[in-house]
Design a protein around this motif. Structure first.
Motif, PDB file in Angstrom:
ATOM      1  N   MET A 190       0.834  -1.203   0.000  1.00 16.30           N
ATOM      2  CA  MET A 190       0.000   0.000   0.000  1.00 16.30           C
ATOM      3  C   MET A 190       0.871   1.256   0.000  1.00 16.30           C
ATOM      4  O   MET A 190       0.575   2.233  -0.696  1.00 16.30           O
ATOM      5  CB  MET A 190      -0.943  -0.005   1.218  1.00 16.30           C
ATOM      6  CG  MET A 190      -2.017  -1.075   1.160  1.00 16.30           C
ATOM      7  SD  MET A 190      -2.990  -1.170   2.686  1.00 16.30           S
ATOM      8  CE  MET A 190      -3.973   0.331   2.566  1.00 16.30           C
ATOM      9  N   ALA A 191       1.960   1.237   0.788  1.00 14.37           N
ATOM     10  CA  ALA A 191       2.870   2.384   0.832  1.00 14.37           C
ATOM     11  C   ALA A 191       3.508   2.618  -0.534  1.00 14.37           C
ATOM     12  O   ALA A 191       3.654   3.760  -0.987  1.00 14.37           O
ATOM     13  CB  ALA A 191       3.941   2.168   1.898  1.00 14.37           C
ATOM     14  N   MET A 192       3.891   1.520  -1.204  1.00 17.47           N
ATOM     15  CA  MET A 192       4.465   1.637  -2.547  1.00 17.47           C
ATOM     16  C   MET A 192       3.450   2.219  -3.525  1.00 17.47           C
ATOM     17  O   MET A 192       3.794   3.038  -4.383  1.00 17.47           O
ATOM     18  CB  MET A 192       4.957   0.267  -3.033  1.00 17.47           C
ATOM     19  CG  MET A 192       6.192  -0.231  -2.314  1.00 17.47           C
ATOM     20  SD  MET A 192       6.615  -1.937  -2.739  1.00 17.47           S
ATOM     21  CE  MET A 192       7.010  -1.756  -4.467  1.00 17.47           C
ATOM     22  N   ALA A 193       2.188   1.806  -3.387  1.00 15.69           N
ATOM     23  CA  ALA A 193       1.140   2.329  -4.253  1.00 15.69           C
ATOM     24  C   ALA A 193       0.952   3.835  -4.058  1.00 15.69           C
ATOM     25  O   ALA A 193       0.765   4.583  -5.012  1.00 15.69           O
ATOM     26  CB  ALA A 193      -0.173   1.589  -3.999  1.00 15.69           C
ATOM     27  N   PHE A 194       1.041   4.261  -2.784  1.00  9.74           N
ATOM     28  CA  PHE A 194       0.867   5.689  -2.494  1.00  9.74           C
ATOM     29  C   PHE A 194       2.043   6.526  -2.978  1.00  9.74           C
ATOM     30  O   PHE A 194       1.931   7.739  -3.092  1.00  9.74           O
ATOM     31  CB  PHE A 194       0.650   5.887  -0.984  1.00  9.74           C
ATOM     32  CG  PHE A 194      -0.785   5.984  -0.590  1.00  9.74           C
ATOM     33  CD1 PHE A 194      -1.326   7.172  -0.098  1.00  9.74           C
ATOM     34  CD2 PHE A 194      -1.629   4.881  -0.713  1.00  9.74           C
ATOM     35  CE1 PHE A 194      -2.665   7.252   0.257  1.00  9.74           C
ATOM     36  CE2 PHE A 194      -2.964   4.953  -0.369  1.00  9.74           C
ATOM     37  CZ  PHE A 194      -3.483   6.144   0.118  1.00  9.74           C
ATOM     38  N   MET A 195       3.168   5.880  -3.261  1.00  8.93           N
ATOM     39  CA  MET A 195       4.327   6.621  -3.779  1.00  8.93           C
ATOM     40  C   MET A 195       4.028   7.235  -5.152  1.00  8.93           C
ATOM     41  O   MET A 195       4.716   8.174  -5.570  1.00  8.93           O
ATOM     42  CB  MET A 195       5.548   5.703  -3.870  1.00  8.93           C
ATOM     43  CG  MET A 195       6.187   5.386  -2.523  1.00  8.93           C
ATOM     44  SD  MET A 195       7.591   4.246  -2.675  1.00  8.93           S
ATOM     45  CE  MET A 195       8.743   5.271  -3.568  1.00  8.93           C
ATOM     46  N   CYS A 196       3.019   6.705  -5.841  1.00 16.62           N
ATOM     47  CA  CYS A 196       2.689   7.273  -7.161  1.00 16.62           C
ATOM     48  C   CYS A 196       2.175   8.703  -7.036  1.00 16.62           C
ATOM     49  O   CYS A 196       2.160   9.450  -8.015  1.00 16.62           O
ATOM     50  CB  CYS A 196       1.666   6.402  -7.876  1.00 16.62           C
ATOM     51  SG  CYS A 196       0.016   6.436  -7.167  1.00 16.62           S
ATOM     52  N   PHE A 197       1.762   9.110  -5.810  1.00 15.09           N
ATOM     53  CA  PHE A 197       1.276  10.471  -5.608  1.00 15.09           C
ATOM     54  C   PHE A 197       2.405  11.437  -5.296  1.00 15.09           C
ATOM     55  O   PHE A 197       2.163  12.644  -5.137  1.00 15.09           O
ATOM     56  CB  PHE A 197       0.273  10.509  -4.449  1.00 15.09           C
ATOM     57  CG  PHE A 197      -0.998   9.743  -4.701  1.00 15.09           C
ATOM     58  CD1 PHE A 197      -1.895  10.148  -5.662  1.00 15.09           C
ATOM     59  CD2 PHE A 197      -1.284   8.600  -3.956  1.00 15.09           C
ATOM     60  CE1 PHE A 197      -3.063   9.442  -5.896  1.00 15.09           C
ATOM     61  CE2 PHE A 197      -2.442   7.876  -4.181  1.00 15.09           C
ATOM     62  CZ  PHE A 197      -3.343   8.303  -5.160  1.00 15.09           C
ATOM     63  N   SER A 198       3.639  10.937  -5.171  1.00 10.57           N
ATOM     64  CA  SER A 198       4.748  11.791  -4.723  1.00 10.57           C
ATOM     65  C   SER A 198       5.030  12.957  -5.673  1.00 10.57           C
ATOM     66  O   SER A 198       5.554  13.984  -5.252  1.00 10.57           O
ATOM     67  CB  SER A 198       6.015  10.962  -4.512  1.00 10.57           C
ATOM     68  OG  SER A 198       6.385  10.331  -5.710  1.00 10.57           O
ATOM     69  N   GLY A 199       4.693  12.804  -6.921  1.00 12.63           N
ATOM     70  CA  GLY A 199       4.917  13.889  -7.876  1.00 12.63           C
ATOM     71  C   GLY A 199       3.705  14.787  -8.062  1.00 12.63           C
ATOM     72  O   GLY A 199       3.705  15.674  -8.928  1.00 12.63           O
TER      73      GLY A 199
END
Length: 202
Positions: A190-199
């Motif tokens: 889930m944390a990896m999935a949320f990394m897509c919002f980092s940009g």
């Protein structure tokens, strides 16, 4: 208005207390077995954040900074959080005894939930940022937006995990991974999935 919206959305998806900073993991892992209980705790955490963060912001800017007593911020922040948590505990016990019983010890432990203390300390750091910085907190409205976003982000994380764990109860999970093993793997994914919002940039 754009800054408030940016701060709000970033605190939910980009600077998520669970997936970006891993704060509040104790109650996050313990109470995320049931969606209904997770929603109840998520609402309680969000409420405590929305009340305590603006109060702590006012204490920091109007009292501590002006009197040169910033070193007392930890004590004051903890006192405010503990007082509001006690209020929430009494309200939940009075109006929802079932939820109060299901949350158990984790309801009063909101007072020591590091996601709430972390939000206040992040707020303290963001006060000194320049007004053009998208993370800056320059007023009480910013503090409320950041608190609400942080609370909703934490609630989104715990409700999402609770929903997955409810489904996993009927799944054929290998014996070596049952319990916290598969839960940690799920949280990591889930944390990896949320990394897509980092940009994300509003």
């Amino acid at each position: 208005m754009d800054h408030l919206l940016s701060l709000f959305v970033r605190s939910i998806f980009v600077d998520n207390m669970i997936f970006a900073f891993f704060l509040g993991m104790c109650s996050y892992l313990a109470v995320s077995k049931n969606v209904k209980t997770a929603i109840g705790l998520g609402i309680a955490v969000t409420f405590v954040l929305v009340v305590t963060l603006p109060v702590n912001y006012l204490l920091q800017t109007m009292v501590l900074d002006k009197l040169g007593l910033s070193y007392l911020s930890f004590i004051l922040f903890i006192a405010v959080i503990a007082a509001i948590t006690q209020l929430v505990e009494m309200v939940v016990e009075r109006f929802s005894p079932t939820l109060y019983a299901s949350l158990g010890i984790f309801l009063p432990l909101i007072a020591v939930n590091c996601a709430i203390m972390g939000a206040s300390l992040f707020m303290q750091q963001r006060i000194i940022l320049g007004a053009t910085d998208p993370k800056a907190i320059t007023g009480i409205a910013d503090a409320i937006a950041y608190a609400l976003g942080s609370g909703l982000g934490w609630m989104l994380a715990i409700v999402g995990l609770a929903a997955i764990r409810e489904k996993m109860a009927y799944s054929d999970v290998p014996a070596a991974l049952r319990g916290l093993g598969i839960t940690f793997i799920t949280v990591g994914l889930m944390a990896m999935a949320f990394m897509c919002f980092s940009g994300l940039n509003i």
